[in-house]
Design a protein around this motif. Structure first.
Motif, PDB file in Angstrom:
ATOM      1  N   CYS A 200      47.177   5.449  40.630  1.00 44.34           N
ATOM      2  CA  CYS A 200      45.800   5.875  40.345  1.00 44.34           C
ATOM      3  C   CYS A 200      44.825   4.705  40.478  1.00 44.34           C
ATOM      4  O   CYS A 200      43.725   4.866  41.011  1.00 44.34           O
ATOM      5  N   LEU A 201      45.231   3.536  40.002  1.00 45.26           N
ATOM      6  CA  LEU A 201      44.366   2.365  40.124  1.00 45.26           C
ATOM      7  C   LEU A 201      44.185   1.960  41.583  1.00 45.26           C
ATOM      8  O   LEU A 201      43.089   1.569  41.999  1.00 45.26           O
ATOM      9  N   LYS A 202      45.260   2.088  42.367  1.00 44.98           N
ATOM     10  CA  LYS A 202      45.204   1.684  43.765  1.00 44.98           C
ATOM     11  C   LYS A 202      44.343   2.628  44.597  1.00 44.98           C
ATOM     12  O   LYS A 202      43.457   2.198  45.347  1.00 44.98           O
ATOM     13  N   GLU A 203      44.574   3.947  44.469  1.00 48.62           N
ATOM     14  CA  GLU A 203      43.917   4.904  45.357  1.00 48.62           C
ATOM     15  C   GLU A 203      42.600   5.440  44.825  1.00 48.62           C
ATOM     16  O   GLU A 203      41.791   5.950  45.594  1.00 48.62           O
ATOM     17  N   SER A 204      42.393   5.346  43.527  1.00 48.50           N
ATOM     18  CA  SER A 204      41.129   5.797  42.951  1.00 48.50           C
ATOM     19  C   SER A 204      40.319   4.634  42.395  1.00 48.50           C
ATOM     20  O   SER A 204      39.120   4.530  42.639  1.00 48.50           O
ATOM     21  N   GLY A 205      41.000   3.736  41.656  1.00 52.50           N
ATOM     22  CA  GLY A 205      40.296   2.640  41.001  1.00 52.50           C
ATOM     23  C   GLY A 205      39.622   1.680  41.952  1.00 52.50           C
ATOM     24  O   GLY A 205      38.492   1.240  41.712  1.00 52.50           O
ATOM     25  N   ILE A 206      40.290   1.373  43.065  1.00 48.54           N
ATOM     26  CA  ILE A 206      39.718   0.404  44.013  1.00 48.54           C
ATOM     27  C   ILE A 206      38.441   0.952  44.648  1.00 48.54           C
ATOM     28  O   ILE A 206      37.436   0.247  44.755  1.00 48.54           O
ATOM     29  N   THR A 207      38.478   2.212  45.086  1.00 45.38           N
ATOM     30  CA  THR A 207      37.271   2.789  45.690  1.00 45.38           C
ATOM     31  C   THR A 207      36.157   2.929  44.658  1.00 45.38           C
ATOM     32  O   THR A 207      34.987   2.687  44.961  1.00 45.38           O
ATOM     33  N   ALA A 208      36.523   3.301  43.429  1.00 52.45           N
ATOM     34  CA  ALA A 208      35.508   3.430  42.369  1.00 52.45           C
ATOM     35  C   ALA A 208      34.886   2.080  42.042  1.00 52.45           C
ATOM     36  O   ALA A 208      33.698   1.999  41.694  1.00 52.45           O
ATOM     37  N   PHE A 209      35.692   1.011  42.152  1.00 56.70           N
ATOM     38  CA  PHE A 209      35.188  -0.334  41.891  1.00 56.70           C
ATOM     39  C   PHE A 209      34.006  -0.656  42.799  1.00 56.70           C
ATOM     40  O   PHE A 209      33.028  -1.280  42.374  1.00 56.70           O
TER      41      PHE A 209
END
Length: 409
Positions: A247-256
């Protein structure tokens, strides 16, 4: 000049804010008597102060009216996970702020503060703020009253026709657009705020911001890598980190980088589809999570509020600190999905301690100065956990039914 403006507008807001910070520092050192530069900061803060009450009212009201009755989903479990995570985030931020207190450079003026004596007085103030006249609440920046009226009117309008709900949605979108326009001026506003801070207090004021940023990011990383995995493990009884890291890789990075929970909804929907989750659930939980699942926002609100409390020398007992965790969680649920949306809810939490709106809005300005990183980490935590808890609720249901759980597949 036209080509220069075009290139400037094509730059990301994060880069433009960085330019604003650097420009503010340089101008403060070279032209400390040019007070007109500081005026940009005052104008920016005033614009935020003007739009924030309307934003809270219509964003929350619109979100409540959209909920449809009778849908068979895991929403109850997901809502519990959203609420638990957001509350724990606020609580951890409160604890961290007491362990590592930070003071800010604020202009307190001549207003005399009357800090609450304890939890009883705080609750009394809250109750009277809740039943405040809605027009008066909007005019005076009574965010607790605004939030209460938004919830009540939203519930009352749940049975309204689609045209009425669409109108609320359009109003909410319009005000969010106004907020985006205001935030586009953030580089100039932040330049003025940094200029004022350095010319008034010297370069040491930036060290306060650095300490504040370390506490904020530290709390968010602790939530993402320690607390949220513990919540997931308690529900699925499996190693939570494959799912957490996915979730951090595929969602968190783009949200960052988008710095907007709302803008990250399509990414989260695609990730839910990849995880083969129930579409009837995630089609509701992901958009709703972009509105109410705001652990990062709870951290921001709690840390910045207590920074203002420490700055003003207000004594806080355990009961009031615990209440702040609850208020931060509630306020975070009303945070806008646009970049910097949580900062506009800080005055609500500050009102718990009797801090005037004029001072609270200065804390909002400080938030925008450190927002280059703070808002990126905050959005990454918020948005990635929308998918995390949607998947957790479904996997927990499968575990109880005796099925196989393909965590992080």
């Amino acid at each position: 000049m036209k080509a220069l403006l075009l290139k400037w507008n094509q730059m990301s807001l994060v880069k433009r804010i960085l330019v604003g910070i650097i420009a503010g520092v340089i101008l403060a050192l070279l032209l400390p008597s040019a007070t007109v530069i500081g005026m940009f900061g005052s104008l920016f803060v005033s614009a935020l102060k003007a739009v924030a009450p309307l934003l809270v009212l219509f964003i929350v009201m619109s979100a409540i009216t959209k909920h449809q009755k009778g849908q068979k989903t895991n929403m109850k479990e997901i809502l519990v996970l959203y609420g638990l995570s957001t509350f724990l985030a606020g609580l951890i931020a409160v604890i961290a702020s007491f362990i590592f207190p930070v003071k800010l450079s604020l202009v307190t003026g001549s207003a005399e503060l009357t800090p609450p004596d304890g939890i009883a007085e705080v609750l009394e103030t809250l109750l009277f703020s809740v039943v405040d006249n809605p027009v008066s609440a909007l005019m005076n920046g009574n965010y607790i009253g605004i939030l209460a009226w938004a919830v009540v009117i939203g519930i009352a309008l749940r049975s309204a026709n689609n045209q009425t709900k669409d109108l609320l949605t359009h109003l909410s979108d319009a005000i969010s657009q106004v907020v985006k326009w205001v935030i586009q001026w953030a580089p100039l506003g932040i330049m003025g705020l940094v200029f004022n801070s350095i010319t008034t207090n010297g370069l040491s004021s930036l060290l306060d911001y650095g300490k504040l940023l370390l506490i904020l990011i530290g709390c968010m990383l602790f939530m993402a890598l320690i607390v949220n995995p513990l919540i997931v493990y308690a529900n699925i009884r499996r190693n939570p980190y494959p799912l957490v890291l996915l979730c951090l890789k595929e969602s968190g990075i783009t949200a960052f980088f988008t710095r907007s929970s709302a803008a990250n909804i399509p990414i989260n929907m695609r990730l839910c589809e990849k995880l083969k989750l129930d579409s009837d659930t995630y089609s509701v939980s992901v958009p709703l999570g972009a509105t109410i699942n705001m652990a990062g926002a709870a951290v921001t609100i709690s840390v910045l509020t207590l920074a203002a409390v420490h700055t003003l020398g207000i004594e806080v007992d355990f009961g009031t600190a615990l209440l702040l965790s609850v208020v931060s969680a509630i306020a975070a649920a009303g945070a806008s999905g646009v970049a910097g949306g949580s900062l506009l809810l800080i005055p609500l939490a500050c009102s718990v301690f009797g801090i005037p709106n004029e001072i609270a809005i200065q804390v909002v300005g400080v938030g925008f100065i450190i927002g280059v990183l703070q808002d990126s980490f905050e959005t990454a935590l918020n948005s990635s956990s929308d998918v995390l808890f949607t998947a957790t609720a479904e996997y927990a249901k499968e575990r109880k039914a005796g099925g196989d759980i393909a965590v992080g597949a």
